[in-house]
Write a protein that holds these residues in place. Sequence first.
Motif, mmCIF file in Angstrom:
data_model
loop_
_atom_site.group_PDB
_atom_site.id
_atom_site.type_symbol
_atom_site.label_atom_id
_atom_site.label_comp_id
_atom_site.label_asym_id
_atom_site.label_seq_id
_atom_site.Cartn_x
_atom_site.Cartn_y
_atom_site.Cartn_z
ATOM 1 N N LYS A 1 -59.027 47.691 113.438
ATOM 2 C CA LYS A 1 -59.587 46.736 114.395
ATOM 3 C C LYS A 1 -59.163 45.321 114.055
ATOM 4 C CE LYS A 1 -63.655 49.590 115.156
ATOM 5 N NZ LYS A 1 -65.141 49.651 115.041
ATOM 6 N N SER A 2 -59.100 44.557 115.102
ATOM 7 C CA SER A 2 -58.777 43.142 114.896
ATOM 8 C C SER A 2 -59.977 42.406 114.325
ATOM 9 C CB SER A 2 -58.349 42.516 116.234
ATOM 10 O OG SER A 2 -59.479 42.511 117.106
ATOM 11 N N ARG A 3 -59.695 41.191 113.825
ATOM 12 C CA ARG A 3 -60.767 40.396 113.222
ATOM 13 C C ARG A 3 -61.868 40.092 114.246
ATOM 14 N NH1 ARG A 3 -61.084 37.401 108.619
ATOM 15 N NH2 ARG A 3 -59.945 39.216 107.850
ATOM 16 N N SER A 4 -61.472 39.796 115.437
ATOM 17 C CA SER A 4 -62.469 39.466 116.469
ATOM 18 C C SER A 4 -63.345 40.667 116.792
ATOM 19 C CB SER A 4 -61.776 38.950 117.733
ATOM 20 O OG SER A 4 -60.913 39.949 118.250
ATOM 21 N N ASP A 5 -62.711 41.876 116.785
ATOM 22 C CA ASP A 5 -63.502 43.081 117.038
ATOM 23 C C ASP A 5 -64.484 43.340 115.900
ATOM 24 O OD1 ASP A 5 -62.268 43.495 119.475
ATOM 25 O OD2 ASP A 5 -60.730 44.856 118.647
ATOM 26 N N GLN A 6 -63.990 43.060 114.688
ATOM 27 C CA GLN A 6 -64.888 43.241 113.525
ATOM 28 C C GLN A 6 -66.108 42.294 113.629
ATOM 29 O OE1 GLN A 6 -61.822 42.770 110.326
ATOM 30 N NE2 GLN A 6 -62.802 44.613 109.476
ATOM 31 N N ILE A 7 -65.796 41.061 113.943
ATOM 32 C CA ILE A 7 -66.889 40.076 114.042
ATOM 33 C C ILE A 7 -67.858 40.476 115.138
ATOM 34 C CG2 ILE A 7 -67.421 37.673 114.673
ATOM 35 C CD1 ILE A 7 -64.740 36.893 113.300
ATOM 36 N N ILE B 1 -69.041 34.616 109.174
ATOM 37 C CA ILE B 1 -68.767 36.048 109.049
ATOM 38 C C ILE B 1 -67.292 36.262 108.716
ATOM 39 C CG2 ILE B 1 -68.695 38.245 110.310
ATOM 40 C CD1 ILE B 1 -71.090 37.233 111.949
ATOM 41 N N SER B 2 -66.470 35.487 109.382
ATOM 42 C CA SER B 2 -65.020 35.620 109.146
ATOM 43 C C SER B 2 -64.665 35.259 107.712
ATOM 44 C CB SER B 2 -64.256 34.715 110.120
ATOM 45 O OG SER B 2 -62.857 34.816 109.902
ATOM 46 N N SER B 3 -65.323 34.193 107.190
ATOM 47 C CA SER B 3 -65.023 33.795 105.815
ATOM 48 C C SER B 3 -65.446 34.871 104.830
ATOM 49 C CB SER B 3 -65.717 32.479 105.489
ATOM 50 O OG SER B 3 -67.128 32.639 105.522
ATOM 51 N N LEU B 4 -66.507 35.569 105.107
ATOM 52 C CA LEU B 4 -66.967 36.653 104.230
ATOM 53 C C LEU B 4 -66.050 37.857 104.322
ATOM 54 C CD1 LEU B 4 -70.843 36.471 104.789
ATOM 55 C CD2 LEU B 4 -69.598 35.875 102.697
ATOM 56 N N LEU B 5 -65.498 38.116 105.539
ATOM 57 C CA LEU B 5 -64.581 39.234 105.712
ATOM 58 C C LEU B 5 -63.276 38.998 104.973
ATOM 59 C CD1 LEU B 5 -65.156 40.054 109.495
ATOM 60 C CD2 LEU B 5 -65.747 41.506 107.544
ATOM 61 N N ASN B 6 -62.996 37.738 104.675
ATOM 62 C CA ASN B 6 -61.759 37.416 103.969
ATOM 63 C C ASN B 6 -61.838 37.818 102.497
ATOM 64 O OD1 ASN B 6 -60.495 36.389 106.240
ATOM 65 N ND2 ASN B 6 -61.228 34.281 105.866
ATOM 66 N N GLU B 7 -63.075 37.980 102.003
ATOM 67 C CA GLU B 7 -63.238 38.312 100.592
ATOM 68 C C GLU B 7 -63.119 39.820 100.404
ATOM 69 O OE1 GLU B 7 -63.595 36.003 98.230
ATOM 70 O OE2 GLU B 7 -63.467 34.444 99.779
ATOM 71 N N ASN B 8 -62.649 40.214 99.186
ATOM 72 C CA ASN B 8 -62.564 41.649 98.911
ATOM 73 C C ASN B 8 -63.950 42.194 98.600
ATOM 74 O OD1 ASN B 8 -63.092 41.453 95.982
ATOM 75 N ND2 ASN B 8 -61.073 40.450 95.900
ATOM 76 N N ILE B 9 -63.987 43.528 98.604
ATOM 77 C CA ILE B 9 -65.287 44.191 98.475
ATOM 78 C C ILE B 9 -65.911 43.934 97.127
ATOM 79 C CG2 ILE B 9 -66.420 46.451 98.408
ATOM 80 C CD1 ILE B 9 -64.480 47.365 100.578
ATOM 81 N N ILE B 10 -65.085 43.879 96.074
ATOM 82 C CA ILE B 10 -65.616 43.657 94.722
ATOM 83 C C ILE B 10 -66.290 42.288 94.640
ATOM 84 C CG2 ILE B 10 -64.986 43.362 92.303
ATOM 85 C CD1 ILE B 10 -62.709 45.391 92.814
ATOM 86 N N GLU B 11 -65.619 41.258 95.212
ATOM 87 C CA GLU B 11 -66.197 39.912 95.193
ATOM 88 C C GLU B 11 -67.460 39.860 96.038
ATOM 89 O OE1 GLU B 11 -65.363 37.383 93.373
ATOM 90 O OE2 GLU B 11 -63.707 38.557 92.491
ATOM 91 N N LEU B 12 -67.414 40.596 97.130
ATOM 92 C CA LEU B 12 -68.610 40.611 97.988
ATOM 93 C C LEU B 12 -69.802 41.231 97.262
ATOM 94 C CD1 LEU B 12 -67.076 41.594 101.465
ATOM 95 C CD2 LEU B 12 -68.161 39.406 100.852
ATOM 96 N N ARG B 13 -69.542 42.311 96.483
ATOM 97 C CA ARG B 13 -70.631 42.947 95.738
ATOM 98 C C ARG B 13 -71.218 41.981 94.714
ATOM 99 N NH1 ARG B 13 -72.616 47.228 98.420
ATOM 100 N NH2 ARG B 13 -70.993 48.765 98.918
ATOM 101 N N LYS B 14 -70.314 41.236 94.027
ATOM 102 C CA LYS B 14 -70.787 40.257 93.043
ATOM 103 C C LYS B 14 -71.668 39.200 93.725
ATOM 104 C CE LYS B 14 -66.860 40.492 89.814
ATOM 105 N NZ LYS B 14 -65.740 39.729 89.248
ATOM 106 N N MET B 15 -71.204 38.684 94.847
ATOM 107 C CA MET B 15 -71.947 37.656 95.570
ATOM 108 C C MET B 15 -73.251 38.209 96.114
ATOM 109 S SD MET B 15 -69.000 35.405 97.506
ATOM 110 C CE MET B 15 -68.049 36.770 98.170
ATOM 111 N N GLN B 16 -73.194 39.492 96.535
ATOM 112 C CA GLN B 16 -74.416 40.135 97.043
ATOM 113 C C GLN B 16 -75.504 40.153 95.975
ATOM 114 O OE1 GLN B 16 -74.287 44.444 97.537
ATOM 115 N NE2 GLN B 16 -75.393 44.248 99.530
ATOM 116 N N ARG B 17 -75.102 40.589 94.757
ATOM 117 C CA ARG B 17 -76.084 40.668 93.680
ATOM 118 C C ARG B 17 -76.595 39.284 93.304
ATOM 119 N NH1 ARG B 17 -72.408 44.651 91.908
ATOM 120 N NH2 ARG B 17 -71.322 43.142 90.594
ATOM 121 N N GLU B 18 -75.708 38.305 93.296
ATOM 122 C CA GLU B 18 -76.087 36.955 92.890
ATOM 123 C C GLU B 18 -77.089 36.334 93.896
ATOM 124 O OE1 GLU B 18 -75.954 33.724 90.194
ATOM 125 O OE2 GLU B 18 -75.290 35.819 90.074
#
Length: 708
Positions: free
Chosen positions: A121-127, A151-168
């Motif tokens: 899916k395209s970025r716009s569809d994801q958003i 939302i777009s800025s968060l989608l730019n991050e990889n899943i590992i970084e997102l998990r770290k930020m989620q926990r923080e």
Amino acid sequence: MFKPVVKLFKSLKFKYLSLFVVILAAIALFSLMYGNVKQETYELHEFKISPKTIRSLKTVEDTVKTEQEKRRIEAEVTPFYQFNEDISKNRSAIATQLFDIIIEAKQVNVPDPDDESKIVKSRSDQIKEIRTKFTKLEEEEPGLRLTNEAISSLLNENIIELRKMQREVSTIIEEELSKPIRGGDLSTVRYEVERKLRLSEAIRPAVLQTLITLGRSLVVETETINKELTNKRIEEEKNAVESKRILQGQVIVREGQFIDSEIYRQLELAGLLTNQSSLKPIIGLSLFVLFVSAIIYMHFLTWQEKSNKKKKSLLIVYSIFFILAVMMKLIGLIDKEFDVQVAFLFPTALAPLLVKLLTNERLAFMMTIVTAATAGIMLHEGFTSIMQMEIVLYILFGGIVSIYVLGNNGRRSNILRTSLAVAASNILFIGFYLLMTQSTYDLTELIFYLIVALTSGIVSGALTIGLMPFFESAFGLLSDMRLIELSNPNHPLLKKVLTETPGTYHHSVMVANLADAACESVGANGLLARVGSYYHDIGKTVRPNFFIENQHGTTNPHDALPPEKSRDIIIAHATDGADLLAKHKMPSEIVDIARQHHGTSFLKFFFVKAKEMGQDVVEDDFRYPGPKPQTKEIAIISISDSVEAAVRSIKEPTPEKISKLVKSIISSKLSDGQFDECDLSMRELKTIENVICETLNGIFHSRIEYPD
């Protein structure tokens, strides 16, 4: 002019007369007291200057002020806050869920080399897909908003970084919201969340602002108002508010003060304006007058006494009552001009003293209570309670003391002694009053109250002595004071008896001693019997020599007279005496004693003499015309008169001879029916017999024979 009124007065039955008098007196009393309960009103206008200082005449609730106070309390009540420890976990879970939605979207959109059919899916569809999932969450949390850029800025991050930020983010939110936070603390906590996010190494700079926005939006109050408990507290506080009142005596507006809307409202609330009128005082006073009148009426209705005496007593009671009511009215007018209680000048013992001396003790007690209650209304101060209780108790105690101290002795000296006792009682009560008020009084005020207390007591006695002759004259009464005056040996009629019939005088004194003692023993009026005995044979002054005690050894004129003539002379002394006493305007009780003391007794000596002369006579022709004794006192005088005359004829009297003679005379009168119209009982006759014997034994006791 007054004869028809007197005739009507005597002819009416007591029940109807008393009802008429009580109703008439009630109307007069209401008219007299109305001014004391009528509420004073003033012609005042809003936004004008008050011409005088106005106090409230009663206590009224100010509902407007009460409601204002309740509203103030409601506004000032501290809300009941309740800490919810689940909020921190819930907000942390929301942060976790947001990241989960982002991570899930990224995982679904990863290309699969083994599955070429999978479309990325395209970025716009994801958003758009993420926004759809956020919709429900945003509805429940209106403050939670993530822009498409965020939302777009968060989608730019990889899943590992997102998990770290989620926990923080979740950890920081849970930590900060784990303590009580109120509305005023939100900015401080949000700042602290932002600070921690900026310092966190797990947060990449590219998404820092997005996560700061997210973190600040997740901060909410953890200690919220419990409306149910808060409302309960408000109600408790409002219920605890005392009703605001305008109190009796409270100054509402002072002279020269501007009458604003609030003052005018209070004047209107207190019922002090001329456009306001209330029936309450009229109804209240009517009930009081009805109550007092009913007490007096029932007292007389249940009183077991002769109708004429009850009629006189009723008029006496109301006459005294209205004299006192007028005095209360005058004192009440004076009292307003002074700062001290001038009402204490009222003669507390006047009513009970007059009523007791003129009627009886039972009526005196009743009048003391009625007078005290009436004075409580008529002598009350305009801005105090409607019933001035200190005046009520002052008069009540003074009156009761006077009744007990006076006793059964109505002499002037005893009345004065009683007035001094009342003055002492007044001083004690005023002392109690001054101490209980807990106010400070200067020496002048204390001296004033002392003088007032003494004056009240002494004036009570002085007015009693002064008014007694007027009541006695107006109602034809015979008081103890009047009896004592009549017993004075210098009285013209007694001097007449002494000078013209010395033997009769001596006989009367002896009869008086016997009758007095006998009356006292059975509860009759001993003083009346004594004084009546002094006058009972005054008719003998018309023909003194025809009575043996006045002959002194001279020839008995009856020896030369026929029995009928002697009979007429002897019988005439009773009617002659009554006529002579009536001519000198002596009390009716004394006149009745002279007329009735022989009753319808039989003149046996002259009857027998006529029989021996061969005359055809009947017993009824040789009897006194009567009537028979109507009272105990007259019956006892009748016995004493016969006994005294008979005992003098005994040679060498002994107790046995005297006892036998007294018993014989009483039995003879009893069998002759002379006591049929008075209320002497057999027990009382026995007591009278014993007392007369004791008295005679004291007079005719054995004497020592002295040697030459």
